[in-house]
Structures are given as C-alpha cells and as structure tokens.
Design an enzyme around this catalytic site. Structure first.
Site, short mmCIF file in Angstrom:
data_model
loop_
_atom_site.label_atom_id
_atom_site.label_comp_id
_atom_site.label_asym_id
_atom_site.label_seq_id
_atom_site.Cartn_x
_atom_site.Cartn_y
_atom_site.Cartn_z
N TYR A 1 0.85 -1.19 0.00
CA TYR A 1 0.00 0.00 0.00
C TYR A 1 0.89 1.24 0.00
O TYR A 1 1.48 1.61 0.99
CB TYR A 1 -0.92 0.02 1.22
CG TYR A 1 -1.88 -1.15 1.32
CD1 TYR A 1 -2.20 -1.92 0.20
CD2 TYR A 1 -2.46 -1.49 2.53
CE1 TYR A 1 -3.07 -2.98 0.30
CE2 TYR A 1 -3.35 -2.54 2.64
CZ TYR A 1 -3.65 -3.29 1.53
OH TYR A 1 -4.53 -4.35 1.65
N HIS B 1 -0.49 -12.23 1.30
CA HIS B 1 -1.45 -11.35 0.63
C HIS B 1 -2.14 -12.05 -0.55
O HIS B 1 -3.35 -11.94 -0.74
CB HIS B 1 -0.73 -10.09 0.17
CG HIS B 1 -1.62 -8.90 0.04
ND1 HIS B 1 -1.14 -7.61 -0.05
CD2 HIS B 1 -2.96 -8.78 -0.02
CE1 HIS B 1 -2.15 -6.77 -0.15
NE2 HIS B 1 -3.27 -7.45 -0.15
N SER C 1 -13.26 -4.82 2.54
CA SER C 1 -14.25 -4.16 1.68
C SER C 1 -15.68 -4.52 2.09
O SER C 1 -16.50 -4.87 1.25
CB SER C 1 -14.01 -4.51 0.21
OG SER C 1 -12.82 -3.94 -0.26
N PRO C 2 -16.00 -4.44 3.38
CA PRO C 2 -17.35 -4.81 3.83
C PRO C 2 -18.43 -3.84 3.35
O PRO C 2 -19.61 -4.16 3.42
CB PRO C 2 -17.22 -4.79 5.35
CG PRO C 2 -16.15 -3.78 5.61
CD PRO C 2 -15.16 -3.97 4.50
N LEU C 3 -18.00 -2.68 2.85
CA LEU C 3 -18.95 -1.70 2.30
C LEU C 3 -18.84 -1.62 0.79
O LEU C 3 -19.25 -0.62 0.18
CB LEU C 3 -18.71 -0.33 2.94
CG LEU C 3 -18.90 -0.28 4.45
CD1 LEU C 3 -18.57 1.10 5.00
CD2 LEU C 3 -20.34 -0.66 4.81
N GLY C 4 -18.30 -2.68 0.18
CA GLY C 4 -18.24 -2.70 -1.28
C GLY C 4 -17.48 -1.53 -1.86
O GLY C 4 -17.89 -0.94 -2.86
N ARG C 5 -16.33 -1.20 -1.23
CA ARG C 5 -15.51 -0.06 -1.66
C ARG C 5 -16.32 1.24 -1.72
O ARG C 5 -16.14 2.08 -2.59
CB ARG C 5 -14.85 -0.35 -3.00
CG ARG C 5 -13.90 -1.52 -2.92
CD ARG C 5 -13.29 -1.91 -4.25
NE ARG C 5 -12.46 -3.08 -4.03
CZ ARG C 5 -12.92 -4.34 -3.99
NH1 ARG C 5 -14.20 -4.57 -4.18
NH2 ARG C 5 -12.12 -5.36 -3.74
N GLY C 6 -17.25 1.34 -0.78
CA GLY C 6 -18.06 2.55 -0.67
C GLY C 6 -19.39 2.48 -1.38
O GLY C 6 -20.29 3.29 -1.10
N PHE C 7 -19.55 1.53 -2.29
CA PHE C 7 -20.79 1.50 -3.07
C PHE C 7 -22.01 1.23 -2.19
O PHE C 7 -23.08 1.81 -2.41
CB PHE C 7 -20.70 0.42 -4.16
CG PHE C 7 -21.82 0.47 -5.16
CD1 PHE C 7 -21.74 1.30 -6.27
CD2 PHE C 7 -22.97 -0.28 -4.98
CE1 PHE C 7 -22.79 1.38 -7.18
CE2 PHE C 7 -24.02 -0.22 -5.88
CZ PHE C 7 -23.92 0.61 -6.99
#
Length: 327
Positions: free
Chosen positions: A55, A123, A202-208
């Site tokens: 990262y 990873h 990504s539990p929020l779908g990358r913000g979607f």
C-alpha cells in the site's frame, strides 16, 4: 467497543480499520487527516489496524509507524507480504518464497517500528509454490518471535486445510459484504470447522454499499474504482437495487445504509471481524456506530432474500487484480 477473538487467542475490536486508502487507490492522500483518523479510531476503541507492504507501496506502513511512534497506541497490527509492485504501477507479481518473505517481514518491522507483527498475512498465493512450503517459512518467523499469528488472504477452502495442517492459521482475510458472498460456499464453513477467524475486507463494497455512488458517478484522479467492473455505469445501475434495500431498512432504524451493511456482517457470526477502510473522520464515526446497530431476524431475512434475487453485476476486480484469488 466490543471485542472478538480470531482463531484461538487473538482478541481484537469487533470492527477494525482498513488503512489502505490512506495511501493510494482512493484518490489523493492527506497524511494529516489520516493521522487524525487513526487517533480517533483508537479513541473509539478500535485496536485492530490493517495494512500491507504494497500500500503506497510502503507509505502505509510508514504512516502507521509514525502514528505508533507519536502516540504509543496499544493496537494489533496486521500486515501482508506476497504482492510485488513497482511504484506508480498497478501491475503485480506474486512471490511467496522464503527468502522474499523474510526480507519483506524485516522491512515491515522496520517501517512499523515494532518488534513483532501481530498478524502476518500471505497477501496472495503463488500458484507455483506449495502452500506447505510457505507455511513452514511462516512458522519459522513465528518461532523467532517476528510474527505472532499467521493469516492467509483470498485462499480456497482446500488450500486452507492444507495450510492449517502444517501450522495453525489464525485468520483468513477475504472480501465479504452484501455484494460479495462467495466465501459462504466454502471458505467460511472451512474456517468454522478449523476454528479460524474471518476478517472481512471491503465490507462496504468499496463505498458502493453506502449509497454514495450512482451510475456515472465521477471519481477523483487516482481512484481505482473508476476502472472496476462493478462501478461501470451499466453495472452500477443494476447493483443500485441492493443499496436501495439497505437504505429502506436503514430508514426504518434511523441509521445509515453503511451501518446496515456492517451490522449484517457482524450478525453473521462472532468469528467475523469487518475492517471498513476510510481516511475521513465522518465515515469512521459512522462505521464505529454500526456495532450498536442490531438487525432483527426479519430484517436479516429481507436482506438475504434480496441478495438471492438480485445478482451482482460485474467482477470484483480487473483481471490484473484477480491474480492469486481463490487459490
């Protein structure tokens, strides 16, 4: 803040903090604001920070190392090795060799400014290298006290069983959310069979899944979501139906769609720890408050039934990003 246990004995906050976006992939970075987010996260009881050597590359571990040096915060650090990237390039190769692993671990320890990495993940897995060989090398690092626990990312159930037979795996980290449920078919049951914790990235779908993005939404320069299949206009339009279901439940509960998405994951089992990522204080506060949101059985059923009839449009990543997944 509630706590959960990964594997046999790694106690962490019920929600962790994904730190990747503080360094790249989601537009310009702001170290001052990111450090403020890290401080606020610890104040609110988050003690589980997730990073990786790629990262930045390396910037994220340096940033967390700076935070730890300035605050002395008592947190658990999870970092990763195995993906090799050149600066300013998304293209990657995968290296799980013992020599590279040791070099990567020593470098991460130095950047983080710690004597031991609490949870060290592979990873991505190298198709050409037996998992048994990788686990033996990780076991050596643990024996030497350089790492506390071993984790695997995006691994198949069959490979997980082989790995765990060599040395106990503490946690598997894989994408899991309302629009990424592949793990329910094999990996999550295998984790539960073997007593391995599950960390949902990504539990929020990358913000979607927060409802912030619509078909045709504009992205900042450097935001890799602009090139992800699920955010393509035609796919985003189709996937928006799921967000509307979450919004409807949220409206009835007086909370946000993001909190509903996180509460749904938290209700799936006490062995699951979501690590929503953010570099903004307002989103951090919203995410942390999700631990106080409880979904009834009826609300969970509404979501599960919606998932069964609303197929997700688009792959999670581009072909380059899918390298090493479900190996």
């Amino acid at each position: 803040m509630q706590h959960r246990t990964l594997g046999r004995d790694l106690s962490v906050s019920a929600i962790g903090l994904g730190c990747m976006g503080m360094s790249e992939f989601y537009g310009p970075r702001d170290d001052a604001e990111s450090l403020a987010v890290l401080r606020r996260a610890v104040e609110q009881g988050i003690d589980f920070l997730d990073t990786a050597d790629i990262y930045g590359p390396h910037h994220n571990e340096d940033l967390i190392g700076r935070f730890l040096a300035e605050t002395g915060a008592a947190v658990k650090i999870a970092t990763k090795f195995g993906i090799v990237r050149k600066p300013d390039e998304y293209a990657r190769t995968i290296d799980n060799s013992a020599g590279y692993m040791r070099q990567a671990c020593e470098s991460s320890l130095r950047r983080l400014g710690v004597e031991r990495i609490d949870l060290y993940y592979v990873h991505r897995l190298d198709r050409e290298r037996p998992i048994e060989e990788t686990m033996e090398a990780l076991a050596d690092l643990r024996q030497e006290g350089k790492i506390g626990h071993i984790g695997l990312c995006e691994v198949s159930a069959a490979t997980l069983r082989r790995a765990h037979a060599v040395h106990p795996v503490t946690a598997v980290q894989t994408e899991y959310s309302l629009w990424s449920r592949d793990v329910e078919a094999g990996v999550l049951p295998a984790c539960r069979e073997l007593g391995i914790g599950f960390v949902a990235y990504s539990p929020l779908g990358r913000g979607f899944l927060t409802g912030r993005f619509q078909a045709g939404s504009a992205f900042e320069e450097g935001d890799f979501r602009a090139g992800l299949p699920r955010f393509a206009p035609e796919n985003a339009a189709a996937n928006g139906a799921l967000v509307e279901i979450a919004r409807g439940i949220a409206a009835g509960k007086g909370c946000s769609a993001a909190q509903v998405a996180l509460a749904w994951l938290l209700a799936k089992g006490y062995d699951i720890v979501p690590i929503p990522g953010t570099k903004r204080l307002k989103y951090l506060d919203d995410n942390v408050a999700a631990v106080s949101v409880s979904l009834s059985e009826a609300e969970q059923t509404v979501l599960d039934q919606a998932l069964s009839r609303l197929p997700v449009a688009g792959e999670r990543y581009t072909p380059e990003g899918m390298k090493g997944i479900n190996m």
